[in-house]
Design a protein around this motif. Structure first.
Motif, PDB file in Angstrom:
ATOM      1  N   ALA A 104      -6.619  -1.220   7.254  1.00 33.00           N
ATOM      2  CA  ALA A 104      -5.275  -1.005   7.534  1.00 33.00           C
ATOM      3  C   ALA A 104      -5.064  -0.728   9.102  1.00 33.00           C
TER       4      ALA A 104
ATOM      5  N   ALA B 180      -2.512   7.206   7.050  1.00 33.27           N
ATOM      6  CA  ALA B 180      -3.418   7.244   5.883  1.00 33.27           C
ATOM      7  C   ALA B 180      -2.649   8.044   5.013  1.00 33.27           C
TER       8      ALA B 180
ATOM      9  N   MET C 175       0.968  -1.097   0.078  1.00 32.49           N
ATOM     10  CA  MET C 175      -0.082  -0.132   0.086  1.00 32.49           C
ATOM     11  C   MET C 175       0.769   1.265   0.039  1.00 32.49           C
TER      12      MET C 175
ATOM     13  N   GLY D 168      -7.652   0.896   1.447  1.00 37.42           N
ATOM     14  CA  GLY D 168      -7.159   0.923   2.701  1.00 37.42           C
ATOM     15  C   GLY D 168      -8.416   1.602   3.500  1.00 37.42           C
ATOM     16  N   ILE D 169      -8.641   1.000   4.629  1.00 40.07           N
ATOM     17  CA  ILE D 169      -9.394   1.762   5.640  1.00 40.07           C
ATOM     18  C   ILE D 169      -8.977   1.770   6.957  1.00 40.07           C
TER      19      ILE D 169
ATOM     20  N   SER E 284      -4.907   5.572   2.704  1.00 38.97           N
ATOM     21  CA  SER E 284      -6.070   5.059   3.130  1.00 38.97           C
ATOM     22  C   SER E 284      -7.146   5.945   3.632  1.00 38.97           C
TER      23      SER E 284
ATOM     24  N   THR F 250      -0.082   5.133   3.285  1.00 38.72           N
ATOM     25  CA  THR F 250      -1.144   3.937   2.426  1.00 38.72           C
ATOM     26  C   THR F 250      -1.879   4.596   1.807  1.00 38.72           C
TER      27      THR F 250
END
Length: 241
Positions: free
Chosen positions: A47, A62, A8, A17-18, A67, A65
């Motif tokens: 994530a 975040a 990621m 990604g969350i 996310s 990645t």
């Protein structure tokens, strides 16, 4: 896992990604369970998940990645919101769980759906069609159209779907043809650019004449998908089918 996170970070992973935030461990458990059962669960990766408000550490992760931060019943501080916005990243806070679920649907559509979307711009009723001779083409069919709502125009921006009742049953319709293009619109033998409200207009399609009284036309305009939640202008990646 660490390998997933590294992919990621490198931008080579094709999962969204969350980072989940919630007010209790019980809420996190419910959210995790829903995501695991979600129809498109394989398109997402959790994530991170923790109790409490979104933090600067969550924002940093975040950013690393790419996310999304989804916070349930834990309102984020304005400074955290500002940091996410400045990085063109999305932080969504929900007090109602179904709103969070809808956010996940919207995120999925943004990444995996078509790059363009269709918006219905008009609807017309067709009266009894009439034959019309055109030199070099022979006999064509002119539809008599009455505008029900919206704006119906010629040109490449709008395409039309033709709907027809099944067996005369007004509650059942089928799509006879999609993607029709209007070649011309006439009112009192004058060519116009759009079907006027309250008047019957003659319409001629490009290469299509199978019109019947009672048919319905729906016009759709294609446009680029708008920014996600008004923030993210383009996906981190596009899914290649």
């Amino acid at each position: 896992d660490e390998e997933q996170i590294q992919r990621m970070v490198e931008g080579t992973d094709r999962q969204v990604g969350i980072i989940l935030k919630a007010a209790s461990e019980g809420q996190l458990k419910v959210l995790r369970a829903w995501l695991e059962e979600y129809a498109h669960s394989q398109s997402f990766y959790i994530a991170g998940a923790s109790v409490g408000q979104p933090t600067d550490h969550d924002v940093d992760f975040a950013k690393q990645t790419g996310s999304f931060i989804l916070s349930f019943q834990e309102p984020p501080k304005q400074a955290v919101i500002d940091r996410m916005r400045s990085a063109d990243l999305v932080l969504r806070h929900s007090e109602i769980i179904y709103r969070l679920f809808q956010d996940v649907e919207d995120i999925y559509d943004f990444h995996y759906g078509p790059r363009e979307i269709s918006t219905r711009v008009c609807r017309l009723n067709l009266g009894k069609p009439a034959p019309f001779f055109i030199k070099g083409e022979g006999t064509r069919t002119i539809g008599r159209a009455t505008l029900r709502d919206g704006v119906a125009t010629t040109g490449d921006k709008v395409s039309y779907n033709l709907l027809r009742k099944v067996g005369g049953d007004s509650s059942r319709v089928e799509v006879v043809r999609e993607g029709l293009k209007l070649r011309s619109i006439t009112v009192d033998r004058m060519t116009v650019k759009q079907v006027p409200k309250g008047q019957e207009a003659g319409i001629l399609f490009e290469d299509f004449d199978d019109l019947e009284e009672g048919d319905v036309l729906e016009g759709f305009e294609r446009s680029e998908r708008p920014p996600l939640f008004g923030i993210m202008k383009k996906p981190r990646f596009y899914h290649e089918a």
